[in-house]
Design a protein around this motif. Sequence first.
Motif, mmCIF file in Angstrom:
data_model
loop_
_atom_site.group_PDB
_atom_site.id
_atom_site.type_symbol
_atom_site.label_atom_id
_atom_site.label_comp_id
_atom_site.label_asym_id
_atom_site.label_seq_id
_atom_site.Cartn_x
_atom_site.Cartn_y
_atom_site.Cartn_z
ATOM 1 N N THR A 70 0.859 -1.180 0.000
ATOM 2 C CA THR A 70 0.000 0.000 0.000
ATOM 3 C C THR A 70 0.898 1.233 0.000
ATOM 4 O O THR A 70 2.046 1.171 0.435
ATOM 5 N N THR A 71 0.366 2.345 -0.483
ATOM 6 C CA THR A 71 1.136 3.582 -0.527
ATOM 7 C C THR A 71 0.324 4.724 0.063
ATOM 8 O O THR A 71 -0.917 4.701 0.049
ATOM 9 N N GLU A 72 1.030 5.724 0.572
ATOM 10 C CA GLU A 72 0.396 6.927 1.098
ATOM 11 C C GLU A 72 1.206 8.151 0.697
ATOM 12 O O GLU A 72 2.445 8.085 0.625
ATOM 13 N N THR A 73 0.530 9.268 0.447
ATOM 14 C CA THR A 73 1.200 10.526 0.136
ATOM 15 C C THR A 73 0.522 11.634 0.921
ATOM 16 O O THR A 73 -0.698 11.639 1.096
ATOM 17 N N SER A 74 1.324 12.599 1.390
ATOM 18 C CA SER A 74 0.738 13.708 2.144
ATOM 19 C C SER A 74 1.726 14.866 2.156
ATOM 20 O O SER A 74 2.902 14.720 1.817
ATOM 21 N N CYS A 78 2.679 17.209 -2.223
ATOM 22 C CA CYS A 78 1.574 16.399 -2.730
ATOM 23 C C CYS A 78 0.348 17.256 -3.021
ATOM 24 O O CYS A 78 -0.461 16.920 -3.893
ATOM 25 N N SER A 131 5.102 7.270 1.316
ATOM 26 C CA SER A 131 5.498 6.014 1.958
ATOM 27 C C SER A 131 4.954 4.808 1.214
ATOM 28 O O SER A 131 3.940 4.877 0.512
ATOM 29 N N THR A 133 4.258 0.618 2.174
ATOM 30 C CA THR A 133 4.208 -0.403 3.210
ATOM 31 C C THR A 133 3.987 -1.761 2.569
ATOM 32 O O THR A 133 3.085 -1.915 1.730
ATOM 33 N N ARG A 207 7.849 -0.742 6.256
ATOM 34 C CA ARG A 207 7.484 0.521 5.613
ATOM 35 C C ARG A 207 8.737 1.347 5.336
ATOM 36 O O ARG A 207 9.672 1.388 6.144
ATOM 37 N N ARG A 209 9.571 5.382 4.281
ATOM 38 C CA ARG A 209 8.973 6.717 4.166
ATOM 39 C C ARG A 209 10.007 7.702 3.660
ATOM 40 O O ARG A 209 11.118 7.785 4.175
#
Length: 237
Positions: A70-74, A78, A131, A133, A207, A209
């Motif tokens: 899974t991925t996250e952006t903030s 972004c 990030s 994970t 993970r 980051r």
Amino acid sequence: MVSLPRLFLFSSLLMLGLAACDGDSGRFNGGGADGGADGGAGGGGGGDSFEPGTDISGFSCTDFGGGAVTTETSGGGCELEALLGLITPVCAINDPENATDGDPDSFATVVIAGTGLDPVTGVGGFATNVSLTADVTPASIAAFEIEVPGFFLEASILESIIVETLLGGAETGESVDVGALLDAGGAVFGGRFLAGFVPTLPYDQLRIRFGGTLGADFDDHAFIFDVCNGATASPAG
């Protein structure tokens, strides 16, 4: 007086018992959640065992692959994706599945924008964070093989690269910031390297980051080749 057949039978049973105890001892020392440095927080990994705190960045990966990702952006950079994304990506992880496919030649591409204009424009938070994970099996090392090509400019923007383990979705408290390698310049010009550490606690996710706060270039990249579950102390490459 003990007869010879009974003495022979007793001796045979005694030898079998000693052999069984020795076999159990070997399996116990081989790993498990309490195996420490010998077992790598869960055993396996297909590589050498290392003491906690060992710098593994220059070692050679011997076991690639993981599970779902899974991925996250903030953050500030972004927030600019909607404005600049049609021209050039500024906040993304492209092809994230390549980071766990077991193929050391494929890779996920991290694109992260600098955020130097944020204090003026008020766009988003000041720091950009991206990030990835991955579901993993505990191994002798907790690491990704990555590369951050380019110059010191990219090193300043990708100033924070943290690798951490999780268990049941919660951080275990074990992590390492390999951004210092980039600050020193060694990893920037040295090609691929292992970003991670020797774990001592149980985990089921890994993970990585990326974060930065300096803005000068909207097209900075890093490459995540794969989860690395084991390594040898011989130099990479």
